[in-house]
Design an enzyme around this catalytic site. Sequence first.
Site, PDB file in Angstrom:
ATOM      1  N   GLU A 165       0.831  -1.210   0.000  1.00 51.45           N
ATOM      2  CA  GLU A 165       0.000   0.000   0.000  1.00 51.45           C
ATOM      3  C   GLU A 165       0.865   1.260   0.000  1.00 51.45           C
ATOM      4  O   GLU A 165       0.554   2.250  -0.660  1.00 51.45           O
ATOM      5  CB  GLU A 165      -0.957  -0.018   1.194  1.00 51.45           C
ATOM      6  CG  GLU A 165      -2.005  -1.117   1.052  1.00 51.45           C
ATOM      7  CD  GLU A 165      -3.217  -0.937   1.959  1.00 51.45           C
ATOM      8  OE1 GLU A 165      -3.024  -0.645   3.147  1.00 51.45           O
ATOM      9  OE2 GLU A 165      -4.353  -1.090   1.480  1.00 51.45           O
ATOM     10  N   GLN A 316     -10.379  -4.868  10.751  1.00 48.64           N
ATOM     11  CA  GLN A 316     -11.693  -5.518  10.745  1.00 48.64           C
ATOM     12  C   GLN A 316     -11.868  -6.428  11.974  1.00 48.64           C
ATOM     13  O   GLN A 316     -12.915  -6.409  12.630  1.00 48.64           O
ATOM     14  CB  GLN A 316     -11.744  -6.371   9.483  1.00 48.64           C
ATOM     15  CG  GLN A 316     -13.091  -6.559   8.874  1.00 48.64           C
ATOM     16  CD  GLN A 316     -12.965  -7.495   7.669  1.00 48.64           C
ATOM     17  OE1 GLN A 316     -13.395  -8.627   7.719  1.00 48.64           O
ATOM     18  NE2 GLN A 316     -12.349  -7.037   6.600  1.00 48.64           N
TER      19      GLN A 316
HETATM   20  P1  NAD Z   1       3.405  -8.484   7.266  1.00 49.47           P
HETATM   21  O1  NAD Z   1       4.032  -9.308   8.333  1.00 49.47           O
HETATM   22  O2  NAD Z   1       2.101  -8.883   6.736  1.00 49.47           O
HETATM   23  O3  NAD Z   1       4.412  -8.341   6.018  1.00 49.47           O
HETATM   24  C1  NAD Z   1       5.788  -8.121   6.207  1.00 49.47           C
HETATM   25  C2  NAD Z   1       6.563  -8.458   4.937  1.00 49.47           C
HETATM   26  O4  NAD Z   1       7.940  -8.201   5.187  1.00 49.47           O
HETATM   27  C3  NAD Z   1       6.446  -9.935   4.533  1.00 49.47           C
HETATM   28  O5  NAD Z   1       6.213 -10.015   3.157  1.00 49.47           O
HETATM   29  C4  NAD Z   1       7.814 -10.510   4.918  1.00 49.47           C
HETATM   30  O6  NAD Z   1       8.220 -11.565   4.065  1.00 49.47           O
HETATM   31  C5  NAD Z   1       8.726  -9.298   4.757  1.00 49.47           C
HETATM   32  N1  NAD Z   1       9.938  -9.386   5.596  1.00 49.47           N
HETATM   33  C6  NAD Z   1      10.012  -9.749   6.903  1.00 49.47           C
HETATM   34  N2  NAD Z   1      11.298  -9.714   7.326  1.00 49.47           N
HETATM   35  C7  NAD Z   1      12.051  -9.311   6.260  1.00 49.47           C
HETATM   36  C8  NAD Z   1      13.443  -9.080   6.057  1.00 49.47           C
HETATM   37  N3  NAD Z   1      14.352  -9.236   7.014  1.00 49.47           N
HETATM   38  N4  NAD Z   1      13.850  -8.680   4.834  1.00 49.47           N
HETATM   39  C9  NAD Z   1      12.974  -8.483   3.822  1.00 49.47           C
HETATM   40  N5  NAD Z   1      11.659  -8.693   3.964  1.00 49.47           N
HETATM   41  C10 NAD Z   1      11.189  -9.099   5.173  1.00 49.47           C
HETATM   42  O7  NAD Z   1       3.366  -6.998   7.894  1.00 49.47           O
HETATM   43  P2  NAD Z   1       2.480  -5.743   7.485  1.00 49.47           P
HETATM   44  O8  NAD Z   1       2.429  -5.569   6.026  1.00 49.47           O
HETATM   45  O9  NAD Z   1       2.991  -4.615   8.313  1.00 49.47           O
HETATM   46  O10 NAD Z   1       1.041  -6.105   7.994  1.00 49.47           O
HETATM   47  C11 NAD Z   1       0.783  -6.342   9.391  1.00 49.47           C
HETATM   48  C12 NAD Z   1      -0.658  -6.819   9.571  1.00 49.47           C
HETATM   49  O11 NAD Z   1      -1.564  -5.766   9.250  1.00 49.47           O
HETATM   50  C13 NAD Z   1      -0.998  -7.987   8.670  1.00 49.47           C
HETATM   51  O12 NAD Z   1      -1.814  -8.880   9.370  1.00 49.47           O
HETATM   52  C14 NAD Z   1      -1.749  -7.348   7.532  1.00 49.47           C
HETATM   53  O13 NAD Z   1      -2.651  -8.228   6.908  1.00 49.47           O
HETATM   54  C15 NAD Z   1      -2.441  -6.191   8.236  1.00 49.47           C
HETATM   55  N6  NAD Z   1      -2.693  -5.097   7.277  1.00 49.47           N
HETATM   56  C16 NAD Z   1      -3.863  -5.140   6.564  1.00 49.47           C
HETATM   57  C17 NAD Z   1      -4.135  -4.140   5.641  1.00 49.47           C
HETATM   58  C18 NAD Z   1      -5.447  -4.180   4.871  1.00 49.47           C
HETATM   59  O14 NAD Z   1      -6.306  -4.997   5.184  1.00 49.47           O
HETATM   60  N7  NAD Z   1      -5.612  -3.365   3.844  1.00 49.47           N
HETATM   61  C19 NAD Z   1      -3.212  -3.104   5.412  1.00 49.47           C
HETATM   62  C20 NAD Z   1      -2.016  -3.107   6.152  1.00 49.47           C
HETATM   63  C21 NAD Z   1      -1.775  -4.117   7.079  1.00 49.47           C
END
Ligand code: NAD
Length: 402
Positions: A165, A316
Amino acid sequence: MKEVVILGAGYAGLRTLKELQKSKEAFHITLVDQNTYHFEATDLHEVAAGTQPKEKITYNIADVVKPEKTTFIQAKVVKIDREKEEVFLESGQVLTYDYLVVGLGFQSESFGIPGVTEYALEMVDVDSAVKVNEHIHEMMRQYVATKDENFLKIIVCGAGFTGIELLGSLVEGKKALADIAGVTPDKIQIYCVEAVTRLLPMFDEKLADYAVKHLTDWGIQWYTGKPIKEIKPGVVVYQDDAETKETKELEAKTIIWTTGVSGSHVMGDSGFSERRGRVMVSEDLTDPDHKNVYVIGDVSAVMDAESQRPYPTTAQIALKMGTTASKNIIHQLKGEKTEAFTFKSQGSVASIGNTHALGLVGKSSVKGYPASFIKKMIMNKSLLETGGVKEALAKGRFDLYH
Ligand code: NAD
């Protein structure tokens, strides 16, 4: 009179407050938050990228508080003592409760990777999102002074929902940044370094490819399958080869850390049995050892019976948890049995910029403009239900037809 203390005015805490304030039962509520405002955590990337002002994603907590039932205290929570039923605030004030609702939300997670805290920018609240935006602007100005192209480069670390996003919004904000730097938008280089190769694993490949393709067409440069090993000033060190473990470096003056979050440190500091700040709660959302302590939102982990894994942390779910916690507190006040938390996802939609999105609604995939429309509707619904009509009209997304 019984005292209900709610910690945190995020999605979970405010929903609990809203529902409890509707009750005719005699009890008093104290709501604590470190800020005077609630913020839409799902929109932080827009503030970081500069496509929305912070005012658009915040509203006053006071607008939701009914003073005849609730006292709001602006303070930082330091610790909870569940045995003595006390909450310690940074101001030195100590609150006592009969029922406690902990909805203290998330914080950035460095996973112990060196240099993350020092040299990468986090994006976890309004202040940090504003800081990201101010930093990028400053880098654009530094480019004018130095003509060093590293000032025009932005690295997003992690391509989870948040990273994707943010990338979409950064693309959208490019033109304004380019104007500050006095360059054409294509000169602003945006990179994403991500550990895994298959992005957005919660969606099928076709849907995930849709997001990747659009972002690629918009100029995002991917470094996938490249786990980050260290952050140095202006440098991301990533593992280039899984077998040889050889590392390489990518330079940029803006490095934003979106590789995942953990629940508030207050959980660990208070002796809750937690993992990454999340407490595995009983099915009625109470702390397994304390039936008068509800743990909800991003500090809570609740098992999804279907997948046999904890539900993800989303707005949600936090909202639904708030509704269940408030119902259960009323049940307990009346001496009734509490209910189990159930959750049926309405789907999840990720935006990529203002007019594109992708996701699942029910079991159906949606993408493109219709998905973007749905995403805005989801956001408006949340604003309406928690903030009320005034907030929904002022902050809602009605710019749907361009
Ligand atoms: P996430 O944990 O979902 O994603 C983190 C990403 O970083 C993963 O793809 C992972 O592989 C990568 N990553 C982790 N360590 C790494 C490293 N050392 N080097 C490179 N890449 C690495 O975290 P998020 O995106 O912050 O989301 C957190 C939560 O909030 C999730 O449950 C998500 O579904 C939710 N969220 C939902 C929405 C929505 O519904 N629109 C929007 C934002 C977040």
